[in-house]
Design a protein around this motif. Structure first.
Motif, PDB file in Angstrom:
ATOM      1  N   ASP A  61       0.826  -1.202   0.000  1.00 33.96           N
ATOM      2  CA  ASP A  61       0.000   0.000   0.000  1.00 33.96           C
ATOM      3  C   ASP A  61       0.865   1.259   0.000  1.00 33.96           C
ATOM      4  O   ASP A  61       0.572   2.219  -0.719  1.00 33.96           O
ATOM      5  CB  ASP A  61      -0.935  -0.016   1.205  1.00 33.96           C
ATOM      6  N   ASP A  62       1.926   1.266   0.787  1.00 35.65           N
ATOM      7  CA  ASP A  62       2.830   2.416   0.819  1.00 35.65           C
ATOM      8  C   ASP A  62       3.491   2.648  -0.539  1.00 35.65           C
ATOM      9  O   ASP A  62       3.545   3.782  -1.030  1.00 35.65           O
ATOM     10  CB  ASP A  62       3.920   2.230   1.878  1.00 35.65           C
ATOM     11  N   ILE A  63       3.984   1.580  -1.141  1.00 36.99           N
ATOM     12  CA  ILE A  63       4.656   1.700  -2.443  1.00 36.99           C
ATOM     13  C   ILE A  63       3.665   2.147  -3.511  1.00 36.99           C
ATOM     14  O   ILE A  63       3.963   3.009  -4.337  1.00 36.99           O
ATOM     15  CB  ILE A  63       5.347   0.378  -2.826  1.00 36.99           C
ATOM     16  N   ARG A  64       2.460   1.583  -3.495  1.00 28.28           N
ATOM     17  CA  ARG A  64       1.431   1.971  -4.463  1.00 28.28           C
ATOM     18  C   ARG A  64       1.090   3.452  -4.305  1.00 28.28           C
ATOM     19  O   ARG A  64       0.937   4.179  -5.285  1.00 28.28           O
ATOM     20  CB  ARG A  64       0.180   1.121  -4.312  1.00 28.28           C
ATOM     21  N   GLY A  65       0.981   3.907  -3.080  1.00 24.46           N
ATOM     22  CA  GLY A  65       0.686   5.314  -2.832  1.00 24.46           C
ATOM     23  C   GLY A  65       1.767   6.234  -3.373  1.00 24.46           C
ATOM     24  O   GLY A  65       1.477   7.259  -3.998  1.00 24.46           O
ATOM     25  N   LYS A  66       3.020   5.871  -3.153  1.00 28.88           N
ATOM     26  CA  LYS A  66       4.135   6.672  -3.665  1.00 28.88           C
ATOM     27  C   LYS A  66       4.135   6.672  -5.194  1.00 28.88           C
ATOM     28  O   LYS A  66       4.366   7.706  -5.828  1.00 28.88           O
ATOM     29  CB  LYS A  66       5.463   6.134  -3.141  1.00 28.88           C
ATOM     30  N   ARG A  67       3.886   5.512  -5.779  1.00 28.64           N
ATOM     31  CA  ARG A  67       3.841   5.402  -7.242  1.00 28.64           C
ATOM     32  C   ARG A  67       2.709   6.258  -7.809  1.00 28.64           C
ATOM     33  O   ARG A  67       2.900   7.008  -8.764  1.00 28.64           O
ATOM     34  CB  ARG A  67       3.646   3.940  -7.653  1.00 28.64           C
ATOM     35  N   ASP A  68       1.532   6.169  -7.208  1.00 32.45           N
ATOM     36  CA  ASP A  68       0.392   6.946  -7.680  1.00 32.45           C
ATOM     37  C   ASP A  68       0.656   8.444  -7.562  1.00 32.45           C
ATOM     38  O   ASP A  68       0.284   9.213  -8.449  1.00 32.45           O
ATOM     39  CB  ASP A  68      -0.879   6.577  -6.913  1.00 32.45           C
ATOM     40  N   LEU A  69       1.310   8.865  -6.480  1.00 33.08           N
ATOM     41  CA  LEU A  69       1.626  10.277  -6.310  1.00 33.08           C
ATOM     42  C   LEU A  69       2.557  10.763  -7.417  1.00 33.08           C
ATOM     43  O   LEU A  69       2.387  11.869  -7.934  1.00 33.08           O
ATOM     44  CB  LEU A  69       2.246  10.518  -4.938  1.00 33.08           C
ATOM     45  N   LEU A  70       3.516   9.935  -7.813  1.00 32.65           N
ATOM     46  CA  LEU A  70       4.394  10.287  -8.930  1.00 32.65           C
ATOM     47  C   LEU A  70       3.588  10.476 -10.213  1.00 32.65           C
ATOM     48  O   LEU A  70       3.820  11.424 -10.975  1.00 32.65           O
ATOM     49  CB  LEU A  70       5.455   9.215  -9.155  1.00 32.65           C
ATOM     50  N   VAL A  71       2.641   9.592 -10.445  1.00 28.81           N
ATOM     51  CA  VAL A  71       1.791   9.705 -11.637  1.00 28.81           C
ATOM     52  C   VAL A  71       0.985  10.991 -11.579  1.00 28.81           C
ATOM     53  O   VAL A  71       0.933  11.752 -12.558  1.00 28.81           O
ATOM     54  CB  VAL A  71       0.857   8.479 -11.771  1.00 28.81           C
ATOM     55  N   TYR A  72       0.341  11.286 -10.446  1.00 32.22           N
ATOM     56  CA  TYR A  72      -0.488  12.481 -10.322  1.00 32.22           C
ATOM     57  C   TYR A  72       0.337  13.745 -10.545  1.00 32.22           C
ATOM     58  O   TYR A  72      -0.097  14.662 -11.239  1.00 32.22           O
ATOM     59  CB  TYR A  72      -1.166  12.553  -8.954  1.00 32.22           C
ATOM     60  N   LYS A  73       1.518  13.791  -9.935  1.00 30.26           N
ATOM     61  CA  LYS A  73       2.364  14.977 -10.083  1.00 30.26           C
ATOM     62  C   LYS A  73       2.830  15.132 -11.521  1.00 30.26           C
ATOM     63  O   LYS A  73       2.888  16.249 -12.044  1.00 30.26           O
ATOM     64  CB  LYS A  73       3.546  14.912  -9.120  1.00 30.26           C
ATOM     65  N   THR A  74       3.145  14.023 -12.177  1.00 31.22           N
ATOM     66  CA  THR A  74       3.565  14.082 -13.579  1.00 31.22           C
ATOM     67  C   THR A  74       2.419  14.559 -14.463  1.00 31.22           C
ATOM     68  O   THR A  74       2.616  15.402 -15.349  1.00 31.22           O
ATOM     69  CB  THR A  74       4.073  12.705 -14.054  1.00 31.22           C
ATOM     70  N   LEU A  75       1.222  14.043 -14.224  1.00 34.50           N
ATOM     71  CA  LEU A  75       0.055  14.478 -14.999  1.00 34.50           C
ATOM     72  C   LEU A  75      -0.222  15.968 -14.792  1.00 34.50           C
ATOM     73  O   LEU A  75      -0.493  16.697 -15.753  1.00 34.50           O
ATOM     74  CB  LEU A  75      -1.182  13.658 -14.618  1.00 34.50           C
ATOM     75  N   TYR A  76      -0.149  16.419 -13.563  1.00 39.40           N
ATOM     76  CA  TYR A  76      -0.404  17.829 -13.285  1.00 39.40           C
ATOM     77  C   TYR A  76       0.655  18.701 -13.953  1.00 39.40           C
ATOM     78  O   TYR A  76       0.336  19.717 -14.584  1.00 39.40           O
ATOM     79  CB  TYR A  76      -0.435  18.094 -11.778  1.00 39.40           C
ATOM     80  N   ARG A  77       1.919  18.299 -13.830  1.00 42.21           N
ATOM     81  CA  ARG A  77       3.021  19.047 -14.444  1.00 42.21           C
ATOM     82  C   ARG A  77       2.826  19.137 -15.961  1.00 42.21           C
ATOM     83  O   ARG A  77       3.006  20.186 -16.561  1.00 42.21           O
ATOM     84  CB  ARG A  77       4.360  18.384 -14.106  1.00 42.21           C
TER      85      ARG A  77
END
Length: 94
Positions: A61-77
Motif C-alpha cells: 500500500d505504501d509503495i502503491r501510494g508513492k507510485r500513484d503520487l508520482l503519476v499524479y504529479k507528472t500528470l499535473y506538471r
C-alpha cells in the motif's frame, strides 16, 4: 534566476497536486465510494493474513501510494506545460 524560478514552479506544482488530491477525498463522490469499497477489502485481507505477512500488505500500500503520487504529479506538471503551450499558441495567433 531561471533555476530559482524552475525550483519555485516545481514546488508550486507539487503543493497544488497535494491540494487537489486532498480536495478529491472531500468533494469527489466516486473517489469516496471507491474508498468505502476498498477499505473493508483491505481490512479483510489484513485480518486474514498472519502477523508475519501483514507487513507485506502495508508495504504494498505504501509503495502503491508513492507510485500513484508520482503519476499524479507528472500528470499535473504536463497539464501546466500544455496549458502554457496553449496560451502561447492562442496569443500568438492574435
Amino acid at each position: 534566476m531561471i533555476a530559482k524560478f524552475k525550483k519555485w514552479i516545481i514546488h508550486c506544482i507539487n503543493d497544488r497536486t497535494d491540494d487537489i488530491l486532498n480536495q478529491m477525498a472531500v468533494d469527489n463522490k466516486a473517489f469516496r465510494r471507491l474508498t468505502r469499497e476498498l477499505t473493508p477489502l483491505i481490512d479483510a485481507a489484513k485480518y486474514n493474513l498472519t502477523d508475519e505477512h501483514k507487513h507485506l500488505l502495508e508495504e504494498t500500500d505504501d509503495i502503491r501510494g508513492k507510485r500513484d503520487l508520482l503519476v499524479y504529479k507528472t500528470l499535473y506538471r504536463q497539464g501546466v506545460k500544455d496549458g502554457i503551450r496553449l496560451f502561447k499558441m492562442t496569443h500568438s495567433c492574435k
